[in-house]
Design a protein around this motif. Structure first.
Motif, short mmCIF file in Angstrom:
data_model
loop_
_atom_site.label_atom_id
_atom_site.label_comp_id
_atom_site.label_asym_id
_atom_site.label_seq_id
_atom_site.Cartn_x
_atom_site.Cartn_y
_atom_site.Cartn_z
N UNK A 50 5.47 0.41 -17.30
CA UNK A 50 4.39 0.65 -16.33
C UNK A 50 3.08 -0.03 -16.70
N UNK A 51 2.97 -0.41 -17.96
CA UNK A 51 1.70 -0.99 -18.40
C UNK A 51 1.62 -2.46 -18.00
N UNK A 52 1.54 -2.66 -16.69
CA UNK A 52 1.58 -4.01 -16.14
C UNK A 52 0.75 -4.00 -14.85
N UNK A 53 -0.39 -4.68 -14.89
CA UNK A 53 -1.31 -4.65 -13.74
C UNK A 53 -0.66 -5.20 -12.49
N UNK A 54 0.34 -6.11 -12.67
CA UNK A 54 0.92 -6.75 -11.48
C UNK A 54 1.87 -5.80 -10.73
N UNK A 55 2.05 -4.60 -11.23
CA UNK A 55 2.83 -3.60 -10.48
C UNK A 55 2.12 -3.21 -9.19
N UNK A 56 0.78 -3.31 -9.19
CA UNK A 56 0.03 -2.91 -8.01
C UNK A 56 0.05 -4.04 -6.99
N UNK A 57 0.26 -3.66 -5.77
CA UNK A 57 0.19 -4.57 -4.65
C UNK A 57 -1.18 -5.27 -4.67
N UNK A 58 -1.21 -6.54 -4.28
CA UNK A 58 -2.44 -7.33 -4.32
C UNK A 58 -3.65 -6.67 -3.70
N UNK A 60 -4.30 -3.50 -3.23
CA UNK A 60 -4.57 -2.09 -3.51
C UNK A 60 -4.92 -1.84 -4.95
N UNK A 61 -5.67 -0.74 -5.16
CA UNK A 61 -5.96 -0.37 -6.54
C UNK A 61 -4.98 0.68 -7.03
N UNK A 62 -4.29 1.37 -6.11
CA UNK A 62 -3.44 2.48 -6.50
C UNK A 62 -2.02 2.32 -5.98
N UNK A 72 7.27 5.38 -2.33
CA UNK A 72 5.96 5.11 -2.89
C UNK A 72 5.36 3.90 -2.18
N UNK A 73 4.03 3.82 -2.21
CA UNK A 73 3.34 2.71 -1.56
C UNK A 73 2.45 2.00 -2.55
N UNK A 74 2.16 0.75 -2.23
CA UNK A 74 1.14 0.03 -3.00
C UNK A 74 1.69 -0.68 -4.22
N UNK A 75 3.02 -0.79 -4.34
CA UNK A 75 3.55 -1.46 -5.53
C UNK A 75 4.42 -2.66 -5.15
N UNK A 76 4.44 -3.63 -6.06
CA UNK A 76 5.29 -4.79 -5.91
C UNK A 76 6.67 -4.54 -6.53
N UNK A 77 6.83 -3.43 -7.25
CA UNK A 77 8.07 -3.19 -7.99
C UNK A 77 9.24 -2.97 -7.03
N UNK A 78 10.41 -3.45 -7.44
CA UNK A 78 11.61 -3.26 -6.62
C UNK A 78 12.72 -2.68 -7.51
#
Ligand code: SIN
Ligand code: FE
Length: 296
Positions: A50-58, A60-62, A72-78
């Motif tokens: 989880x310690x990866x800033x790029x997990x957050x959608x461009x 969004x901050x959360x 969940x919303x706001x993440x690039x993770x798949x």
């Protein structure tokens, strides 16, 4: 110092099995922050992904989960990574519910949870290229008030935990008590135009009609953020929440600004005023006293 938000440390070291605490309840209901420097949210080795800033959608901050809404919303993770993120956010929500339900059972907080978030970006990280308007700039002192989400005086209770894996604090500033801030800016507020609340609701700008209270709260948020002299010179203090620290406050009441830090969990509750013991200290009653009007 009466003229600055009090920060009260509590020696809690576990989320479960807390006893009701009327003293801490009075601290937060009167506009203080309760901080628990030994209340960490432990992450497993797997979860360190989880310690990866790029997990957050461009944009969004959360990364967030809302009760009653799937996913969940706001993440690039798949795939599996997305499941891990969702599971940790859910575990944080359950930890926060246990804590608040133990300390303040009268709040019935789990029934009033409105969202849980993980914030993997460093504050001030603008690599995504989005230009942050001053209204959304949370490095300026503000109370929380949301344009699309009128509360009609319901309280916004928040639990935060800094989970930074090394040493980076979440550095906040806190400002003057709500009543002092409100007395300062109320003379600059304007009434809602007749029919304005109804129209914004009809156009889906708001989820329900804005009350006079919401209209004032939004203006106080904007007037404080938009006043550079106030930001610089108002009564305030800096506070560093170190990794492994959890803190609790009513963010509709506490003037706060998040200056730096990375990797935060946050749980929000919306509490009806009937759940609050010290209703007189609430923003709604404070504004009603100051304006001499019924506002919600
Ligand atoms: C805020 O509520 O203004 C931001 C809190 C944070 O991200 O530390
Ligand atoms: Fe805020």
């Amino acid at each position: 110092m009466d003229d600055v938000t009090p920060i009260v440390a509590a020696p809690l070291d576990g989320w479960e099995g807390r006893s009701p605490d009327a003293t801490l309840r009075a601290v937060i209901e009167r506009g203080g922050v309760v901080t628990c420097p030994s209340l960490a949210f432990a992450l497993s080795d797997d979860e360190h992904a989880l310690f990866d800033a790029s997990l957050a959608d461009d944009r969004r901050k959360s990364i967030y989960v809302r009760p009653g809404r799937a996913g969940i919303s706001g993440t690039t993770a798949t795939g599996a990574r997305r499941d891990t993120v969702a599971a940790v956010i859910d575990r944080y929500a359950r930890s926060a519910h246990a804590l608040i339900d133990g300390l303040f059972p009268a709040y019935d907080a789990p029934a009033h949870a409105t969202g849980t978030s993980f914030r993997p970006r460093a504050i001030g990280d603008v690599s995504s290229g989005r230009a942050l308007s001053w209204r959304k700039d949370d490095t300026r002192l503000h109370i929380d008030a949301f344009p699309s989400n009128p509360t009609h005086g319901e309280r916004i209770l928040r639990v935060f935990t800094n989970v930074h894996p090394t040493t980076m604090p979440r550095s906040w500033r806190v400002g003057e008590p709500f009543a002092a801030m409100a007395a300062r800016f109320l003379p600059r507020t304007r009434a809602l135009p007749p029919g304005g609340a109804w129209l914004m609701h009809r156009l889906n700008i708001t989820k329900r009609p804005r009350s006079a209270y919401d209209h004032l709260m939004l203006q106080l948020h904007d007037l404080a953020k938009g006043d550079p002299d106030y930001q610089r010179t108002c009564p305030q203090r800096e506070v560093d929440f170190l990794p492994g620290t959890t803190w609790i406050c009513f963010s509709d009441q506490v003037m706060h600004a998040a200056m730096s830090g990375q990797f935060l969990f946050e749980q929000t509750y919306r509490l009806p005023l009937a759940r609050i013991a010290d209703v007189d200290a609430s923003p709604l009653r404070t504004l009603e006293r100051l304006t001499g009007r019924v506002l919600a």
